[in-house]
Design a protein around this motif. Structure first.
Motif, PDB file in Angstrom:
ATOM      1  N   ALA A  90      -7.074   3.836   1.167  1.00  0.00           N
ATOM      2  CA  ALA A  90      -6.145   2.610   1.894  1.00  0.00           C
ATOM      3  C   ALA A  90      -4.719   2.800   1.589  1.00  0.00           C
ATOM      4  O   ALA A  90      -3.965   2.475   2.515  1.00  0.00           O
ATOM      5  CB  ALA A  90      -6.750   1.512   0.876  1.00  0.00           C
ATOM      6  N   GLN A  91      -4.282   3.582   0.520  1.00  0.00           N
ATOM      7  CA  GLN A  91      -2.894   3.703   0.634  1.00  0.00           C
ATOM      8  C   GLN A  91      -2.377   4.455   1.092  1.00  0.00           C
ATOM      9  O   GLN A  91      -1.240   4.521   1.719  1.00  0.00           O
ATOM     10  CB  GLN A  91      -2.691   4.194  -1.300  1.00  0.00           C
ATOM     11  CG  GLN A  91      -2.894   3.005  -2.452  1.00  0.00           C
ATOM     12  CD  GLN A  91      -3.131   3.675  -3.694  1.00  0.00           C
ATOM     13  OE1 GLN A  91      -3.152   4.754  -3.919  1.00  0.00           O
ATOM     14  NE2 GLN A  91      -3.040   2.690  -4.759  1.00  0.00           N
ATOM     15  N   ARG A 146      -3.484   5.046   4.236  1.00  0.00           N
ATOM     16  CA  ARG A 146      -3.310   4.378   5.553  1.00  0.00           C
ATOM     17  C   ARG A 146      -2.097   3.538   5.555  1.00  0.00           C
ATOM     18  O   ARG A 146      -1.375   3.347   6.394  1.00  0.00           O
ATOM     19  CB  ARG A 146      -4.589   3.479   5.941  1.00  0.00           C
ATOM     20  CG  ARG A 146      -5.833   4.505   6.152  1.00  0.00           C
ATOM     21  CD  ARG A 146      -6.780   3.742   6.834  1.00  0.00           C
ATOM     22  NE  ARG A 146      -7.354   2.651   5.668  1.00  0.00           N
ATOM     23  CZ  ARG A 146      -8.507   2.924   4.628  1.00  0.00           C
ATOM     24  NH1 ARG A 146      -8.877   4.271   4.976  1.00  0.00           N
ATOM     25  NH2 ARG A 146      -8.902   2.134   3.991  1.00  0.00           N
ATOM     26  N   ALA A 185       0.709  -1.165   0.043  1.00  0.00           N
ATOM     27  CA  ALA A 185      -0.124  -0.095   0.150  1.00  0.00           C
ATOM     28  C   ALA A 185       0.850   1.158   0.021  1.00  0.00           C
ATOM     29  O   ALA A 185       0.619   2.129  -0.613  1.00  0.00           O
ATOM     30  CB  ALA A 185      -0.829   0.179   1.197  1.00  0.00           C
TER      31      ALA A 185
END
Length: 782
Positions: free
Chosen positions: A742-743, A745, A717
């Motif tokens: 998401a990336q 995080r 990620a």
């Protein structure tokens, strides 16, 4: 990724040095984030913090010198303007102008403190240094707010604040090749302006003051580094944090401090001890008057704290008697058992800055004072004890003392039947010329004449007198004392005593009449005229003096009226510290008063000195019980004086709750505004560079986005986050989508990897989450 690498990529160079087409909107984002001019931002923060500190510093004087604080800030701002102007000059001229501005700033600081301008002349620097040194030597142990009359002690306290402001201005704006000033050094000096009085005094609303100090410090440190659009949000966030601190602080402020800095400061102060000579001399007062703490006394009830009894009048002054040494205090105590039980107490004395062989006690000591590693030795009159070694700072001892505080009714009804042993307290030595004309006790032919006045109820009895002549073959003569008094140097005092005696019905009535006489037409001065060098001259010619003249004259009149009396010396009650339950006694409280004997009660203190005198003004007005109430220092040991007002009351819980709700609302608004402002001012590349720097993961110089993506290979990620930015960076189309939530995080988790909870918090600060549904694109908004 280094700042150089980011700058190279943004400016249009790839990792291999080839030109890269950079969209105009990216260059706009990189150049965005305008800041306030350094001179304006730091100057405003400096002025606010200097004014805050200087106003608190001047509370250490009473009355408060607020005008000096304003002058100090004005002098500091003039120094700031001079240094900013000097910074525009060439190097050599800049150095000369800066040194001239520093000299002028320090001179203005001295003038702002109240120093006479003529003392700044080079030929007066020696006098100035000596005077400042004298003021500095008086500072250790001096109680604040300072109420003393020593002008140099007051000036040194004021000068400390004005010089700190000037030095802070010079430190904050001194021109340097690599920048402007030394902000950290300036901040330390400015914070000292508040910390020093905060340690010495106890301000009301201390939590609010502390919160304001924090906000001012933050402004001084960060205002010049914030963009214009970020300043408002940062201010809101700072205020919110201060409000939250106000909510938490009262709960953490327990009765027992984590570190009792006040006790530590007192115990480690390099203090100068002070000693006193207690005999009367009636010249200009030379007792120390610096406001320094001498002793602290724990007692059930206040009293005058006695150091010495002056039982003997040698024809000119009162002094300690050479006779009467005894360990038995029975001669000093009444025979009434109920009075003894009612007014006997145990006191505990802690020595601060007093140096003395004599135990300072109160009233009449019942038994010897007790102290570890010291022996109490009877000295002079009964009830006076000296230590086997000199008492000094840190010593403490206990004494059981008899300190009567009767009402006026009890004094009026005490009667006039005196014990035989008290005849010596109705005697005086007078100077009467003999046949040769000798009058002064110091001459070879001087006679020593001792007269004993009849008791109060022995009306009409002649005054007894015994004179020891130095003429050969004469020896001791028994004479009529009243006839000798009419030819003595106390004849006017004797006539006054007889006149007051005719109008009094009881001994206490006579005492009140003497006090009333000394209140009519008399004034207080610590530099009495030459006529006041004798008590007769004080009573009828000068009518101006200090406690020695007043107490000496009253004791003379009481003995002439047939009332056993003497002079006592020591200290008034001082001021009461409710926190430690102690009476704080300073050198300003050094005093001399009168003790008169009343049957069934014993020795009772009377104070004829005007209440405007420094010791009397510390001890209150004389009430029905002869001694007034000591001023209350409050829970933190500082007097409620108006100028330095203090309070031991905390913030009301209702106000705390309201401030808490306001703080939560401010936090929500500030965080939202701060996020919007930062998203608008940072490009994705600059945000990544800042996140790496804050997370302490800054790559080596020369690193590229591709190298960073490879370094994050263990976290798909995080690697994807960097890859998206790399693709955006070299994309030829506008509006390309940024990293997903998401990336983001994943990159945050990678930044926190292996560091525990502190690293997680730091990663959150480095790369805070975005509201859902908002993805960064490479358009005009970054």
């Amino acid at each position: 990724m280094s700042s150089t690498a980011v700058t190279r990529l943004v400016s249009g160079r790839s990792s291999n040095g080839r030109p890269v087409v950079t969209p105009p909107n990216v260059r706009m984002a990189a150049a965005d984030g305008r800041r306030l001019p350094l001179a304006l931002a730091r100057g405003m923060a400096f002025a606010a913090l200097a004014a805050f500190g200087a106003l608190h510093w001047m509370v250490m004087l009473e009355p408060t010198a607020s005008g000096r604080a304003v002058s100090a800030v004005g002098a500091g701002m003039l120094a700031v303007l001079a240094l900013l102007a000097a910074a525009r000059l060439r190097p050599v001229a800049r150095a000369v102008a800066s040194l001239a501005a520093a000299a002028a700033a320090l001179a203005l600081a001295f003038l702002a403190a109240g120093l006479a301008d003529e003392l700044l002349r080079p030929d007066r620097w020696g006098t100035l240094a000596a005077s400042i040194g004298r003021g500095l030597s008086a500072l250790p142990g001096a109680r604040v707010p300072y109420r003393g009359i020593d002008e140099w002690t007051r000036l040194v306290i004021t000068l400390g604040g004005t010089v700190l402001v000037a030095l802070a201005a010079l430190s904050a704006f001194w021109p340097r090749r690599a920048g402007t000033g030394f902000p950290l050094a300036a901040l330390i000096l400015l914070v000292m302006l508040y910390v020093v009085p905060a340690v010495a005094l106890d301000f009301d609303a201390e939590f609010l003051r502390g919160a304001l100090l924090v906000l001012l410090v933050l402004a001084f440190l960060r205002l010049e580094r914030l963009g214009v659009r970020e300043a408002g949000a940062a201010a809101g966030l700072g205020v919110a944090a201060a409000v939250l601190g106000l909510m938490v602080a009262p709960a953490l402020d327990g009765d027992n401090p984590w570190w009792d800095y006040e006790t530590w400061a007192l115990s480690t102060a390099a203090s100068r001890s002070t000693s006193f000579s207690w005999n009367h001399d009636y010249g200009p007062l030379d007792w120390p008057r610096d406001g320094r703490e001498m002793i602290r006394v724990k007692a059930r009830q206040q009293s005058y704290w006695k150091a010495q009894n002056l039982d003997s009048f040698d024809g000119r002054r009162w002094k300690r008697a050479a006779f009467g040494s005894s360990e038995n205090p029975d001669y000093e105590l009444p025979s009434d058992v109920r009075s003894l039980a009612r007014w006997t107490q145990t006191i505990e004395v802690s020595v601060r800055n007093l140096r003395s062989r004599t135990f300072v006690t109160a009233g009449i000591v019942v038994g010897a004072p007790t102290m570890p590693n010291r022996a109490a030795i009877p000295a002079g009159p009964p009830g006076i004890w000296v230590a086997s070694r000199t008492l000094h700072r840190g010593d403490s001892y206990k004494a059981r003392v008899y300190t009567p505080r009767p009402s006026e009714r009890e004094l009026d009804s005490a009667g006039s039947t005196y014990e035989r042993e008290l005849a010596g307290f109705r005697a005086l030595q007078i100077n009467v010329p003999d046949a040769s004309g000798a009058k002064s006790p110091g001459t070879a032919l001087a006679p020593e004449t001792r007269v004993v006045f009849p008791e109060w109820n022995a009306t009409g009895a002649p005054v007894e007198a015994r004179r020891e002549s130095y003429r050969p073959g004469v020896g001791i003569e028994d004479l009529r004392g009243d006839k000798l008094l009419e030819r003595s140097d106390l004849q006017r005092t004797w006539s006054l005593a007889k006149r007051i005696r005719r109008g009094a019905s009881t001994p206490f009535d006579y005492v009140r009449s003497v006090e009333a006489y000394l209140r009519r037409g008399f004034g207080y001065t610590e530099t009495p005229p030459v006529a006041a060098r004798t008590l007769e001259g004080f009573l009828f010619d000068a009518k101006r003096g200090y406690c020695q003249q007043y107490s000496g004259a009253m004791a003379l009149l009481l003995r002439m009226g047939g009332i056993p009396a003497r002079v006592a010396t020591g200290f008034t009650a001082g001021s009461f510290d409710r926190r430690s339950r102690e009476y704080v006694v300073r050198d300003l409280d050094a005093h001399s008063w009168v003790e008169a004997w009343f049957p069934t009660i014993g020795w009772v203190p009377f104070d004829p000195t005007p209440s405007s005198a420094p010791p009397r003004s510390q001890g209150g007005e004389r009430g029905a019980a002869v001694l007034g109430e000591a001023p209350d220092l409050g829970a933190q040991g500082v007097a409620d004086t108006g100028a330095g007002r203090v309070s031991d009351s905390g913030l009301p819980w209702g106000r705390i709750a309201a401030l808490g709700l306001l703080g939560l609302a401010l936090v929500a608004v500030a965080v939202s505004a701060l996020r919007r402002g930062r998203r608008a001012s940072l490009s994705p590349l600059l945000e990544l560079e800042r996140a790496l720097r804050r997370a302490r993961r800054t790559p080596a110089p020369g690193a590229t986005l591709q190298g960073l993506e490879s370094a994050f290979a263990g976290s798909p990620a995080a690697a994807a986050y960097v890859r998206v930015l790399r693709e955006q960076r070299y994309a030829r189309r506008r509006g390309a989508a940024g990293p997903t939530g998401a990336q983001r995080r994943g990159l945050r988790a990678e930044l926190a990897r292996g560091g525990g909870v502190p690293a997680r918090l730091r990663a959150w600060w480095a790369l805070p989450p975005r509201p859902p549904g908002r993805r960064r694109t490479l358009d005009a908004h970054g």
